[in-house]
Design an enzyme around this catalytic site. Sequence first.
Site, PDB file in Angstrom:
ATOM      1  N   HIS A  50      44.784  44.346  51.119  1.00 56.77           N
ATOM      2  CA  HIS A  50      43.482  44.956  50.783  1.00 56.77           C
ATOM      3  C   HIS A  50      43.099  45.684  52.169  1.00 56.77           C
ATOM      4  CE1 HIS A  50      39.726  45.115  48.784  1.00 56.77           C
ATOM      5  NE2 HIS A  50      39.025  45.012  50.017  1.00 56.77           N
ATOM      6  N   MET A  85      36.005  52.952  55.167  1.00 59.77           N
ATOM      7  CA  MET A  85      34.584  53.111  55.318  1.00 59.77           C
ATOM      8  C   MET A  85      34.117  54.509  55.871  1.00 59.77           C
ATOM      9  SD  MET A  85      33.282  49.315  56.413  1.00 59.77           S
ATOM     10  CE  MET A  85      34.002  47.809  55.591  1.00 59.77           C
ATOM     11  N   MET A  97      35.152  52.854  50.447  1.00 56.45           N
ATOM     12  CA  MET A  97      33.724  52.752  50.605  1.00 56.45           C
ATOM     13  C   MET A  97      33.069  53.880  51.034  1.00 56.45           C
ATOM     14  SD  MET A  97      33.617  48.771  51.799  1.00 56.45           S
ATOM     15  CE  MET A  97      35.446  48.810  52.242  1.00 56.45           C
ATOM     16  N   GLY A 116      30.412  46.832  53.799  1.00 56.79           N
ATOM     17  CA  GLY A 116      30.370  47.530  55.122  1.00 56.79           C
ATOM     18  C   GLY A 116      30.789  46.736  56.272  1.00 56.79           C
ATOM     19  N   PHE A 117      30.601  45.451  55.980  1.00 57.65           N
ATOM     20  CA  PHE A 117      31.051  44.371  57.121  1.00 57.65           C
ATOM     21  C   PHE A 117      31.650  43.206  56.621  1.00 57.65           C
ATOM     22  CE2 PHE A 117      27.192  46.805  57.964  1.00 57.65           C
ATOM     23  CZ  PHE A 117      27.623  47.382  59.286  1.00 57.65           C
ATOM     24  N   GLY A 147      32.905  39.261  57.207  1.00 57.39           N
ATOM     25  CA  GLY A 147      32.135  37.949  57.859  1.00 57.39           C
ATOM     26  C   GLY A 147      30.856  37.588  57.329  1.00 57.39           C
ATOM     27  N   ASP A 160      35.535  40.138  46.271  1.00 61.35           N
ATOM     28  CA  ASP A 160      35.424  40.845  47.645  1.00 61.35           C
ATOM     29  C   ASP A 160      34.136  40.210  48.384  1.00 61.35           C
ATOM     30  OD1 ASP A 160      36.153  42.060  49.923  1.00 61.35           O
ATOM     31  OD2 ASP A 160      36.143  44.149  48.852  1.00 61.35           O
ATOM     32  N   GLY A 161      34.642  39.575  49.485  1.00 62.63           N
ATOM     33  CA  GLY A 161      33.135  39.111  50.314  1.00 62.63           C
ATOM     34  C   GLY A 161      32.812  37.712  50.297  1.00 62.63           C
ATOM     35  N   GLY A 162      33.159  37.261  51.555  1.00 60.64           N
ATOM     36  CA  GLY A 162      32.657  36.018  51.781  1.00 60.64           C
ATOM     37  C   GLY A 162      33.318  34.854  51.143  1.00 60.64           C
ATOM     38  N   GLY A 200      38.925  38.227  54.269  1.00 61.56           N
ATOM     39  CA  GLY A 200      39.345  38.745  55.607  1.00 61.56           C
ATOM     40  C   GLY A 200      39.254  37.657  56.715  1.00 61.56           C
TER      41      GLY A 200
HETATM   42  C1  DX5 Z   1      33.545  44.499  53.185  1.00 62.42           C
HETATM   43  C2  DX5 Z   1      34.913  44.825  52.815  1.00 62.42           C
HETATM   44  C3  DX5 Z   1      35.717  43.301  52.493  1.00 62.42           C
HETATM   45  C4  DX5 Z   1      35.737  42.702  53.967  1.00 62.42           C
HETATM   46  C5  DX5 Z   1      35.705  41.175  53.436  1.00 62.42           C
HETATM   47  O1  DX5 Z   1      32.749  45.536  52.911  1.00 62.42           O
HETATM   48  O2  DX5 Z   1      34.957  45.335  51.588  1.00 62.42           O
HETATM   49  O3  DX5 Z   1      36.976  43.458  51.989  1.00 62.42           O
HETATM   50  O4  DX5 Z   1      36.739  42.794  54.559  1.00 62.42           O
HETATM   51  O5  DX5 Z   1      35.647  40.495  54.373  1.00 62.42           O
HETATM   52  P1  DX5 Z   1      35.334  39.019  54.476  1.00 62.42           P
HETATM   53  O6  DX5 Z   1      36.426  38.297  53.807  1.00 62.42           O
HETATM   54  O7  DX5 Z   1      35.352  38.478  55.902  1.00 62.42           O
HETATM   55  O8  DX5 Z   1      33.947  38.540  53.816  1.00 62.42           O
HETATM   56 ZN    ZN Z   2      37.046  45.504  50.283  1.00 63.05          ZN
END
Ligand code: DX5
Ligand code: ZN
Length: 215
Positions: free
Chosen positions: A32, A36, A67, A141-142, A144, A174-176, A196
């Site tokens: 993945h 950004m 993004m 955007g981020f 974690g 996607d995310g968390g 991630g």
């Molecule tokens: C966030 C990204 C995610 C991010 C997920 O904007 O699209 O793909 O890398 O990261 P974790 O798994 O740490 O939430």
């Molecule tokens: Zn992503």
Amino acid sequence: MAIIAPSLLASNFLELGAESRMLNQSVADWFHLDVMDGVFVPNISFGLPVIEQIRTATTKICDVHLMIENPGNYAEAFKKAGADILTVHQEACPHLHRNLQQIKSLGMKPGVALNPSTPVSVLVDVLQDIEVVCLMSVNPGFGGQSFIPWTLEKIKTLKAMIQSRGLSTLIEIDGGVTLENAKEILLAGADVLVAGSTVFKSSDPIATIAALKAL
Ligand code: DX5
Ligand code: ZN
């Protein structure tokens, strides 16, 4: 079995070659790759030349999550860089159907990502043209950040939409995503887990990927 898509955003960029080879040898299914632009989201990550290099280090599917504003201007370039799946944000695409047609005509699988505040109902008319719906379970955007719990309801609603139409669209979250919440996410109807921090901040990424895959 769930598709596992580790996000290289959380990897060590100084060791991107080694991190990519490690992922390539793991039981992960997709890479993945989070792009950004600092406009659509308040952060800048990496872009075309980096993806081109990662492509040479893996035979797995490259799942590129754009993004960015005006993704249509770059679709061809991402194809050349090695993207297999190209995901655009619904919020960045007033002519979403045109974007999906373009991605398909370039020989990639089209994906659409939705921000947490965007209801899944916006996809009702184009669902048959989408291979992967990426539901953002954090604000993009981020890495974690913490999983937004009501994403589970969105997964269920989307799953029902997909099944009632007899489609095979994949639901990607996607995310968390963590080892603790992944099971619940899959039970709600998700097919693909992006991870991630959970993978790259763990002491043994290979084992963590295997643990996610085994759920
Ligand atoms: C966030 C990204 C995610 C991010 C997920 O904007 O699209 O793909 O890398 O990261 P974790 O798994 O740490 O939430
Ligand atoms: Zn992503």
